[in-house]
Design a protein around this motif. Structure first.
Motif, mmCIF file in Angstrom:
data_model
loop_
_atom_site.group_PDB
_atom_site.id
_atom_site.type_symbol
_atom_site.label_atom_id
_atom_site.label_comp_id
_atom_site.label_asym_id
_atom_site.label_seq_id
_atom_site.Cartn_x
_atom_site.Cartn_y
_atom_site.Cartn_z
ATOM 1 N N UNK A 229 82.806 74.673 14.085
ATOM 2 C CA UNK A 229 83.498 75.549 15.378
ATOM 3 C C UNK A 229 82.414 76.543 15.819
ATOM 4 N N UNK A 230 81.641 77.234 15.142
ATOM 5 C CA UNK A 230 80.738 78.021 15.628
ATOM 6 C C UNK A 230 79.358 77.422 16.358
ATOM 7 N N UNK A 231 79.158 76.251 15.946
ATOM 8 C CA UNK A 231 78.152 75.509 16.688
ATOM 9 C C UNK A 231 78.785 74.925 17.965
ATOM 10 N N UNK A 232 80.051 74.502 18.023
ATOM 11 C CA UNK A 232 80.509 74.018 18.996
ATOM 12 C C UNK A 232 80.769 75.089 20.038
ATOM 13 N N UNK A 233 81.225 76.139 19.660
ATOM 14 C CA UNK A 233 81.389 77.394 20.749
ATOM 15 C C UNK A 233 80.022 77.719 21.374
ATOM 16 N N UNK A 234 79.078 77.815 20.336
ATOM 17 C CA UNK A 234 77.850 78.201 20.970
ATOM 18 C C UNK A 234 77.272 77.340 22.086
ATOM 19 N N UNK A 235 77.438 75.939 21.742
ATOM 20 C CA UNK A 235 76.851 75.099 22.930
ATOM 21 C C UNK A 235 77.718 74.819 24.004
ATOM 22 N N UNK A 236 78.755 74.764 23.848
ATOM 23 C CA UNK A 236 79.865 74.894 25.105
ATOM 24 C C UNK A 236 80.066 76.192 25.897
ATOM 25 N N UNK A 237 79.767 77.079 25.393
ATOM 26 C CA UNK A 237 79.944 78.525 25.945
ATOM 27 C C UNK A 237 78.393 78.382 26.950
#
Length: 283
Positions: A229-237
């Motif tokens: 989730x942390x990585x997905x959030x970082x990339x998508x943000x």
């Protein structure tokens, strides 16, 4: 293209569970709890009418669960599923497609109901019910962590009554609607991105339940793979900020939408605003 957002119901849940490792002294400032540590959540659905299709994204908890189950949900307020659709000019038979972001009970339970004889029926009888294959396979063989959230009476009728369509890959769903897959909260969660009047609108579901989940470490305890989730959030943000995306929050009790801004602490949500304000802004 015509867009509508409505709130099926509100409910309450443990605040600590919604904010994971973030200390209460921090999250309680921005999303306050009651004396029992419960916080209010909305349960919104988005309707997109385009090219002769009427697409409903998620459909709430439904009304077929017993009193014992609902006693732990603390539901209150809201418009109701059928009533909310009716207020926007739609009948259940108008819905051509139901896209389920994922199959936790609060996102898909309204798609199936019990008739007067106790038989399970589809709420939207002509619609195709769309789920990612990854999420379907994950849900019908649930892990112990999520098993209470995947209810067979919500899932199996979609398949057994011939309405289920499994989405294999990301990409264009229909013109104007793109579907992306995210796997941190649960395997194969769908996040829809709608192209509307030159902007990208994102129904962020449980990737960002509230505006206050925008900071990277603010992740729910419910997420099965929080580091993912942390990585997905970082990339998508980063993509969202650079692309000027507007987020539509399914569970935020205090705001329907926000944009993103760059601050000394990183990307954060702007002040929240209502969906009606968004539609006026993009008129």
């Amino acid at each position: 293209m015509k867009l509508s957002l409505f709130n099926i119901s509100n409910f309450k849940i443990d605040g600590g569970a919604m904010f994971g490792v973030v200390p209460k002294v921090l999250w309680n400032r921005v999303y306050p709890s009651d004396e029992n540590n419960l916080i209010p959540l909305s349960l919104k659905s988005l309707v997109v009418e385009v090219n002769g299709r009427v697409v409903l994204f998620d459909n709430g908890i439904g009304n077929k669960q017993d009193d014992k189950f609902m006693s732990h949900v603390y539901a209150f307020g809201g418009e109701g599923l059928i009533e909310g659709l009716a207020q926007r000019g739609y009948k259940p038979t108008d819905i051509t497609d139901v896209v389920l972001t994922h199959l936790h009970y609060d996102h898909c339970g309204g798609g199936v109901y019990r008739d007067s004889e106790g038989n399970l029926k589809l709420t939207f009888p002509i619609a195709r019910y769309h789920v990612s294959r990854a999420q379907w396979d994950w849900a019908i063989n649930p892990n112990p962590r999520e098993s209470d959230a995947y209810l067979p009476e919500n899932l199996l009728p979609m398949r057994d009554l011939g309405a289920l369509n499994l989405i294999e890959a990301e990409g264009e769903f229909i013109p104007g609607i793109e579907l992306r897959f995210f796997n941190g909260h649960t395997r194969g969660q769908i996040i829809p991105i709608i192209s509307y009047r030159g902007r990208k609108l994102v129904f962020v579901a449980d990737l960002f339940p509230f505006r206050s989940h925008i900071p990277l470490p603010w992740i729910m305890s419910y997420d099965v793979e929080p580091l993912k989730t942390l990585k997905e959030k970082e990339t998508f943000l980063k993509e969202s900020y650079e692309g000027g995306y507007i987020y539509i929050y399914q569970h935020d009790y205090f705001a329907d939408c926000s944009e993103l801004q760059l601050t000394p602490k990183g990307i954060r949500a702007t002040d929240g605003f209502t969906f009606d304000e968004l539609m006026k802004k993009l008129k």
